[in-house]
Design a protein around this motif. Structure first.
Motif: not given
Length: 684
Positions: A442-451
């Motif tokens: 979910d690009a809008d909800k990446p959270g603290k951990a990026k991909w």
């Protein structure tokens, strides 16, 4: 309620059925195709023939052999011929033979008993004879003499191969000692077989002799085939279209003797239903060594040869399928990331797009048409759909799936989403790139951990990451492993016209690298990629690219590389089965311009190697010989660069066995995980 669906696994990939090209009943009501199932424990596949109603309502198994293939429906609709090895003990076939089964079901019977085996089946219009390809010793007359010689060859304790020819092996096999692929005719009642090329200099090109290299006239009196008249060909494919009268053996070279100029690869002949024309494909390799294939036309009355698509900046794929009225042709052709079905009026004009799949358009192939001219049958896949057989009316309407072999398993899976974007590549040119995101992305909800980001670089180089399902480099599996996948169609890729294809000639590596780097920059700018967890991977030419990148890109830009069957040293690549190409593609052979070749060769930049690399290779790979992988790995070890070698003694350029494939994917993703310090983060 939480979804019961799950991400795809390697085991799922091998549980999916793989469907071969279809043959269509004359009335268009049925199709027949070989369906292959793989057994992970047995580490092999079995193939049976299935009947598929073209209205999509019925599918039923027709045969129960272990390796039934190449079904061909007889023109009178009564029979389906196919190739198979059957029997037990002394009755067991040692090579593929022609089998015949009633189209409405029953017991299959063997037609041929050729020691040298059969392949490339085509019916004659009378439904009493079948044309086939068999590798024979040209100097021997008769099937009994061939059988004796074959037994002697198998019993010979000396297996040495002695050659004085330019070409002697291909992909993963040596050409059989002293044998050539000849066209034969088999009588389905008596089983008698006649070698059409006996006593002539003719044979089909040795690389891939099959039904795509010949066709039979509508009245059954003539056969058109592909032949290279060069005594010792320096290229694989400088070929002509030859016609031969079946009864007398009289022949005519339809494209030679100045009829067509240039050094050409002519192939895929196809007779029109009214018998007036032969359509074929041609590339002028003397003009541009990687020229796209164009459609041409031979008038059987008078022999005039005229171009059909030389003014259209796209390559045409075989087969060329005639409409029943002999006025139009149908074929598939790439255009950017899609490969639709096209229609072409032979009277003039550009091809028109007839059938395109949903979404990004998909990749169609294996096109067939019922002899009544009403029903098209073809396969199509996409980034999120394995190859499926479809049918449509001749005008492209009424498309429907005609089989459901994989529907149940696919219904259990959550597949990744594929997005197509345009980036600014080398020299400011627009370049296409795929972005395939994990199922829970979910690009809008990446959270603290990026991909983490995985660049996947295609081979070729003159191929394309199209909207296609790839069994060996499956982006769905990479995305299911938790990676955002980027795949760039760099300069040199097909689908964007001849200039784009040829833009890298004699300058390999430079533009492609700029395009891949632009893709990585684009992804980093999105904000959801962790710049410390970026990897690059590739196979064949893509493997060459990651080796080239290791000598050109800052060492901490990519945390790891994966190089499968990659070209490492263009000088020692002279051991490849395609060695004559390199002087054209690189602009010179090493002895002609050593500096130019070294400039394009990854090994020349070994002093700069710094990025951890996984090297994978198969020992039976003759296109990129296995020593390329060993040399790269050994160089990395000598340079004290973290590296790992996965070597398959029983595989070729591709990893084709189920258990080996599971290991390949495990090592591949495991290496990337290890160097991106992956932690399995649970995401909502």
């Amino acid at each position: 309620m939480a979804s019961s669906k799950r991400a795809i696994t390697t085991e799922d990939l091998w549980a999916l059925k793989r469907i071969g090209p279809a043959t269509v009943s004359p009335d268009g009501r049925w199709a027949c195709a070989a369906v292959t199932r793989y057994d992970m424990d047995e580490n092999e596949g079995t193939s049976q023939l299935w009947l598929l109603a073209t209205d999509g309502r019925t599918q039923k198994q027709l045969t129960s052999g272990k390796r039934d293939s190449d079904p061909q429906w007889s023109p009178d609709g009564r029979w389906i011929a196919f190739a198979s090895k059957r029997g037990d003990g002394k009755e067991a076939d040692e090579a593929d033979q022609i089998y015949l089964i009633p189209a409405d079901g029953g017991e299959a019977r063997r037609v041929t008993n050729l020691a040298t085996g059969v392949g490339g089946l085509r019916w004659f219009p009378d439904s009493r004879r079948i044309a086939l390809v068999s590798w024979v010793w040209p100097e021997l007359a008769g099937t009994k003499a061939q059988a004796r010689r074959l037994r002697q060859d198998k019993d010979d304790k000396v297996k040495a191969i002695v050659v004085e020819e330019n070409h002697y092996r291909y992909w993963d096999h040596w050409f059989p000692r002293g044998r050539k692929p000849h066209l034969h005719v088999a009588d389905i009642e008596s089983g008698k077989v006649r070698d059409l090329f006996a006593g002539t200099p003719f044979h089909l090109p040795s690389q891939e002799p099959g039904a795509g290299q010949f066709d039979i006239s509508p009245d059954g009196t003539e056969i058109a085939f592909v032949h290279d008249f060069t005594p010792d060909p320096r290229a694989f494919s400088l070929t002509d279209i030859v016609t031969m009268t079946v009864k007398s053996g009289k022949w005519v070279n339809r494209t030679g003797g100045g009829v067509l100029d240039g050094e050409r690869a002519n192939g895929a002949p196809s007779y029109s239903p009214d018998g007036k024309w032969i359509a074929f494909l041609s590339s002028d390799l003397g003009k541009i060594y990687n020229e796209q294939e164009r459609a041409w036309l031979i008038a059987r009355d008078g022999g005039a040869v005229t171009p059909l698509t030389t003014g259209w900046d796209r390559g045409v794929n075989a087969p060329l399928v005639w409409a029943a009225d002999s006025r139009t042709l149908h074929f598939t052709a790439e255009t950017e990331i899609a490969q639709p079905v096209w229609r072409l009026d032979i009277a003039g004009g550009a091809p028109t797009e007839l059938i395109r799949g949903p979404g990004h358009g998909g990749t169609a192939g294996d096109l067939r048409l019922s002899s009544d001219g009403r029903t098209l049958v073809y396969a199509r896949s996409s980034q999120s759909q394995p190859p499926t057989l479809l049918a449509a009316a001749i005008d492209g309407t009424g498309e429907r799936a005609i089989e459901q072999f994989n529907a149940k398993l696919l219904g259990q899976l959550t597949l990744a989403q594929a997005q197509s974007v345009e980036i600014e590549g080398c020299d400011g040119d627009p370049v296409q790139m795929w972005i395939v995101t994990p199922p829970d992305f979910d690009a809008d909800k990446p959270g603290k951990a990026k991909w983490p980001l995985m660049q996947v670089i295609h081979g070729g180089p003159h191929t394309c990451w199209s909207d296609v399902w790839h069994w060996r480099w499956n982006m769905q599996l990479f995305a299911a492993g938790g990676y955002v996948v980027a795949a760039v169609n760099y300069h040199g890729s097909t689908g964007w016209g001849q200039n784009f294809v040829s833009s890298i000639n004699a300058d390999w590596g430079r533009r492609e690298l700029a395009d891949v780097e632009a893709g990585t920059d684009h992804m980093l700018a999105t904000g959801y990629i962790d710049p410390k967890r970026v990897v690059a991977t590739g196979g064949s030419y893509g493997g060459y690219m990651v080796a080239y990148m290791n000598g050109h890109v800052r060492g901490d830009r990519y945390r790891a590389y994966v190089c499968h069957a990659g070209c490492f040293d263009w000088v020692s690549m002279m051991g490849s089965d395609g060695y004559f190409w390199f002087g054209h593609e690189l602009g010179a052979f090493p002895w002609e311009d050593e500096a130019a070749v070294l400039r394009q060769s990854p090994h020349h930049y070994a002093a700069h190697f710094a990025t951890p690399t996984l090297v994978l290779h198969g020992e039976l790979d003759y296109r990129v010989p296995y020593y390329q992988g060993l040399a790269y790995y050994n160089t990395l070890r000598a340079r004290q660069v973290a590296s790992r070698l996965v070597f398959f003694p029983d595989e070729n350029h591709w990893i084709l066995k189920p258990q080996n494939s599971v290991l390949w994917y495990r090592e591949f993703i495991g290496w990337c995980d290890r160097h991106t310090e992956r932690k399995k983060v649970k995401r909502k």
